[in-house]
Design a protein around this motif. Sequence first.
Motif, PDB file in Angstrom:
ATOM      1  N   LEU A 108      32.447  41.889  40.821  1.00 33.58           N
ATOM      2  CA  LEU A 108      33.548  41.132  40.214  1.00 33.58           C
ATOM      3  C   LEU A 108      34.431  40.516  41.287  1.00 33.58           C
ATOM      4  N   PRO A 109      33.902  39.585  42.068  1.00 34.37           N
ATOM      5  CA  PRO A 109      34.673  39.049  43.198  1.00 34.37           C
ATOM      6  C   PRO A 109      35.953  38.318  42.792  1.00 34.37           C
ATOM      7  N   ASP A 110      36.038  37.844  41.575  1.00 33.83           N
ATOM      8  CA  ASP A 110      37.230  37.125  41.116  1.00 33.83           C
ATOM      9  C   ASP A 110      38.092  37.959  40.169  1.00 33.83           C
ATOM     10  N   LEU A 111      37.945  39.283  40.249  1.00 34.79           N
ATOM     11  CA  LEU A 111      38.691  40.169  39.349  1.00 34.79           C
ATOM     12  C   LEU A 111      40.190  39.999  39.532  1.00 34.79           C
ATOM     13  N   LYS A 112      40.872  39.868  38.414  1.00 38.31           N
ATOM     14  CA  LYS A 112      42.331  39.858  38.427  1.00 38.31           C
ATOM     15  C   LYS A 112      42.815  40.571  37.169  1.00 38.31           C
ATOM     16  N   CYS A 113      44.028  40.991  37.179  1.00 35.24           N
ATOM     17  CA  CYS A 113      44.602  41.710  36.048  1.00 35.24           C
ATOM     18  C   CYS A 113      44.619  40.801  34.825  1.00 35.24           C
ATOM     19  N   PRO A 114      44.086  41.287  33.696  1.00 39.23           N
ATOM     20  CA  PRO A 114      44.093  40.455  32.494  1.00 39.23           C
ATOM     21  C   PRO A 114      45.482  40.275  31.868  1.00 39.23           C
ATOM     22  N   LEU A 115      46.447  41.075  32.309  1.00 39.18           N
ATOM     23  CA  LEU A 115      47.794  40.948  31.744  1.00 39.18           C
ATOM     24  C   LEU A 115      48.695  40.024  32.558  1.00 39.18           C
ATOM     25  N   CYS A 116      48.778  40.272  33.874  1.00 41.64           N
ATOM     26  CA  CYS A 116      49.727  39.494  34.687  1.00 41.64           C
ATOM     27  C   CYS A 116      49.054  38.501  35.629  1.00 41.64           C
ATOM     28  N   ASN A 119      50.600  45.205  40.680  1.00 46.82           N
ATOM     29  CA  ASN A 119      51.830  44.547  40.252  1.00 46.82           C
ATOM     30  C   ASN A 119      52.402  45.192  38.989  1.00 46.82           C
ATOM     31  N   CYS A 120      51.604  45.257  37.925  1.00 48.65           N
ATOM     32  CA  CYS A 120      52.136  45.742  36.642  1.00 48.65           C
ATOM     33  C   CYS A 120      51.631  47.131  36.245  1.00 48.65           C
ATOM     34  N   GLY A 121      50.613  47.636  36.969  1.00 48.35           N
ATOM     35  CA  GLY A 121      50.116  48.977  36.674  1.00 48.35           C
ATOM     36  C   GLY A 121      49.075  49.053  35.571  1.00 48.35           C
ATOM     37  N   HIS A 122      48.701  47.928  34.991  1.00 49.16           N
ATOM     38  CA  HIS A 122      47.663  47.947  33.956  1.00 49.16           C
ATOM     39  C   HIS A 122      46.391  48.539  34.550  1.00 49.16           C
ATOM     40  N   SER A 123      45.708  49.416  33.783  1.00 52.57           N
ATOM     41  CA  SER A 123      44.501  50.039  34.315  1.00 52.57           C
ATOM     42  C   SER A 123      43.249  49.451  33.671  1.00 52.57           C
ATOM     43  N   LEU A 124      42.226  49.339  34.499  1.00 49.57           N
ATOM     44  CA  LEU A 124      40.919  48.843  34.084  1.00 49.57           C
ATOM     45  C   LEU A 124      39.935  49.995  34.265  1.00 49.57           C
ATOM     46  N   HIS A 125      39.148  50.275  33.244  1.00 49.35           N
ATOM     47  CA  HIS A 125      38.230  51.407  33.280  1.00 49.35           C
ATOM     48  C   HIS A 125      36.792  50.900  33.373  1.00 49.35           C
ATOM     49  N   PHE A 126      36.027  51.482  34.310  1.00 48.61           N
ATOM     50  CA  PHE A 126      34.637  51.104  34.518  1.00 48.61           C
ATOM     51  C   PHE A 126      33.754  52.336  34.369  1.00 48.61           C
ATOM     52  N   VAL A 127      32.650  52.213  33.647  1.00 48.89           N
ATOM     53  CA  VAL A 127      31.694  53.312  33.537  1.00 48.89           C
ATOM     54  C   VAL A 127      31.033  53.465  34.906  1.00 48.89           C
TER      55      VAL A 127
END
Length: 78
Positions: free
Chosen positions: A15-23, A64-72
């Motif tokens: 995921l080279p372009d991964l960014k937070c989906p919220l902020c 920045n905002c603390g949103h968490s992303l979960h990966f199996v």
Amino acid sequence: MATNGNYQQAIDRKLPDLKCPLCGEKDVSVLERCFTSVEFDPAENRVLSATGMALPMVIAACTNCGHSLHFVREYLLG
């Protein structure tokens, strides 16, 4: 044994372009430990700890905002 560095490398590769989906922040940091998500039975309103499945998860958090992303873990490293 997988380490935080392995998880971060896998996320960077897949995921080279991964960014937070919220902020929209691009600085997403992998937590140093692996966690589990356990199966829940909504009909009985309980966790199926003895008979249910536990799924190893890698968690990355937006710095920045603390949103968490979960990966199996299995799929992330596969």
